[in-house]
Motif scaffolding. Structure first.
Motif, mmCIF file in Angstrom:
data_model
loop_
_atom_site.group_PDB
_atom_site.id
_atom_site.type_symbol
_atom_site.label_atom_id
_atom_site.label_comp_id
_atom_site.label_asym_id
_atom_site.label_seq_id
_atom_site.Cartn_x
_atom_site.Cartn_y
_atom_site.Cartn_z
ATOM 1 N N MET A 78 46.233 48.484 44.496
ATOM 2 C CA MET A 78 47.310 49.438 44.257
ATOM 3 C C MET A 78 47.919 49.159 42.895
ATOM 4 N N ARG A 79 48.259 50.211 42.166
ATOM 5 C CA ARG A 79 48.956 50.091 40.885
ATOM 6 C C ARG A 79 50.191 50.975 40.951
ATOM 7 N N SER A 80 51.316 50.442 40.513
ATOM 8 C CA SER A 80 52.553 51.217 40.575
ATOM 9 C C SER A 80 53.553 50.672 39.568
ATOM 10 N N ASP A 81 54.404 51.550 39.068
ATOM 11 C CA ASP A 81 55.523 51.123 38.237
ATOM 12 C C ASP A 81 56.808 51.015 39.054
ATOM 13 N N ASP A 82 56.700 51.189 40.347
ATOM 14 C CA ASP A 82 57.854 51.140 41.234
ATOM 15 C C ASP A 82 57.882 49.783 41.932
ATOM 16 N N SER A 83 58.736 48.894 41.457
ATOM 17 C CA SER A 83 58.816 47.540 42.018
ATOM 18 C C SER A 83 59.231 47.549 43.486
ATOM 19 N N THR A 84 60.072 48.505 43.862
ATOM 20 C CA THR A 84 60.507 48.579 45.257
ATOM 21 C C THR A 84 59.334 48.933 46.171
ATOM 22 N N LEU A 85 58.512 49.865 45.733
ATOM 23 C CA LEU A 85 57.319 50.217 46.509
ATOM 24 C C LEU A 85 56.393 49.008 46.640
ATOM 25 N N THR A 86 56.170 48.305 45.544
ATOM 26 C CA THR A 86 55.311 47.125 45.564
ATOM 27 C C THR A 86 55.880 46.048 46.479
ATOM 28 N N TYR A 87 57.178 45.835 46.398
ATOM 29 C CA TYR A 87 57.865 44.857 47.251
ATOM 30 C C TYR A 87 57.625 45.173 48.731
ATOM 31 N N HIS A 88 57.805 46.426 49.118
ATOM 32 C CA HIS A 88 57.613 46.810 50.520
ATOM 33 C C HIS A 88 56.140 46.742 50.926
ATOM 34 N N ALA A 89 55.243 47.023 49.999
ATOM 35 C CA ALA A 89 53.806 46.919 50.296
ATOM 36 C C ALA A 89 53.425 45.470 50.591
ATOM 37 N N VAL A 90 53.984 44.528 49.849
ATOM 38 C CA VAL A 90 53.723 43.102 50.093
ATOM 39 C C VAL A 90 54.250 42.713 51.471
ATOM 40 N N HIS A 91 55.447 43.168 51.812
ATOM 41 C CA HIS A 91 56.010 42.864 53.129
ATOM 42 C C HIS A 91 55.203 43.487 54.258
ATOM 43 N N ALA A 92 54.498 44.576 53.970
ATOM 44 C CA ALA A 92 53.660 45.224 54.981
ATOM 45 C C ALA A 92 52.296 44.551 55.093
ATOM 46 N N GLY A 93 52.056 43.506 54.279
ATOM 47 C CA GLY A 93 50.816 42.762 54.376
ATOM 48 C C GLY A 93 49.655 43.337 53.584
ATOM 49 N N MET A 94 49.946 44.150 52.555
ATOM 50 C CA MET A 94 48.873 44.775 51.775
ATOM 51 C C MET A 94 48.217 43.825 50.780
ATOM 52 N N GLY A 95 48.802 42.660 50.549
ATOM 53 C CA GLY A 95 48.171 41.715 49.645
ATOM 54 C C GLY A 95 49.146 40.998 48.741
ATOM 55 N N VAL A 96 48.642 40.569 47.611
ATOM 56 C CA VAL A 96 49.397 39.802 46.620
ATOM 57 C C VAL A 96 49.928 40.760 45.566
ATOM 58 N N ALA A 97 51.119 40.481 45.047
ATOM 59 C CA ALA A 97 51.710 41.369 44.038
ATOM 60 C C ALA A 97 52.315 40.572 42.901
ATOM 61 N N LEU A 98 52.419 41.212 41.785
ATOM 62 C CA LEU A 98 53.089 40.667 40.611
ATOM 63 C C LEU A 98 54.490 41.266 40.592
ATOM 64 N N LEU A 99 55.480 40.456 40.985
ATOM 65 C CA LEU A 99 56.864 40.921 41.076
ATOM 66 C C LEU A 99 57.796 39.962 40.343
ATOM 67 N N PRO A 100 58.910 40.468 39.799
ATOM 68 C CA PRO A 100 59.888 39.576 39.159
ATOM 69 C C PRO A 100 60.473 38.598 40.171
ATOM 70 N N GLU A 101 60.706 37.371 39.721
ATOM 71 C CA GLU A 101 61.243 36.340 40.623
ATOM 72 C C GLU A 101 62.547 36.759 41.278
ATOM 73 N N TRP A 102 63.435 37.383 40.519
ATOM 74 C CA TRP A 102 64.754 37.718 41.068
ATOM 75 C C TRP A 102 64.669 38.706 42.222
ATOM 76 N N THR A 103 63.548 39.423 42.356
ATOM 77 C CA THR A 103 63.422 40.357 43.480
ATOM 78 C C THR A 103 62.920 39.671 44.753
ATOM 79 N N VAL A 104 62.298 38.501 44.612
ATOM 80 C CA VAL A 104 61.705 37.833 45.774
ATOM 81 C C VAL A 104 62.274 36.446 46.050
ATOM 82 N N ASP A 105 63.262 36.008 45.277
ATOM 83 C CA ASP A 105 63.829 34.662 45.465
ATOM 84 C C ASP A 105 64.285 34.414 46.901
#
Length: 114
Positions: free
Chosen positions: A28-55
């Motif tokens: 998956m490719r996206s410029d929406d960090s919130t979408l990527t964040y929720h995709a990771v929580h749904a178990g879709m895989g590994v993501a490149l996210l800013p630390e402050w969003t996942v601390d």
């Protein structure tokens, strides 16, 4: 999952032995960090996210850091606005906050016009 601005072929990171190129196979490719964040929580895989969003998730054990010995090179975040003359205090505060929280303390709005 990677942002659209990341080269899909690979990502250059700094590791214990120096620079390393990590191959990426993005599902998956996206410029929406919130979408990527929720995709990771749904178990879709590994993501490149800013630390402050996942601390908080890292601290609570809901997410795990992958490749903890590797870091990404720094990048520049720009605040673009039409005219400094009409800058609202709200925008000035926003730029100052993110400049201090995420950067080296330099604010784009503080630099002289060129």
């Amino acid at each position: 999952m990677v942002p659209n601005y990341v080269n899909v072929d690979g990502l250059e990171m700094q590791g214990p032995a120096g620079k390393a190129r990590i191959k990426l196979h993005a599902v998956m490719r996206s410029d929406d960090s919130t979408l990527t964040y929720h995709a990771v929580h749904a178990g879709m895989g590994v993501a490149l996210l800013p630390e402050w969003t996942v601390d908080d998730d890292l601290a609570a054990g809901r997410l795990a850091r992958v490749l903890p010995a590797y870091t990404l090179p720094p990048f520049t975040l720009y605040a673009v606005y039409t005219n400094r003359q009409y800058m609202t205090p709200k925008l000035r505060t926003f730029i100052d906050f993110f400049s201090e929280a995420l950067g080296d303390g330099k604010s784009v709005a503080q630099q002289p016009d060129q």
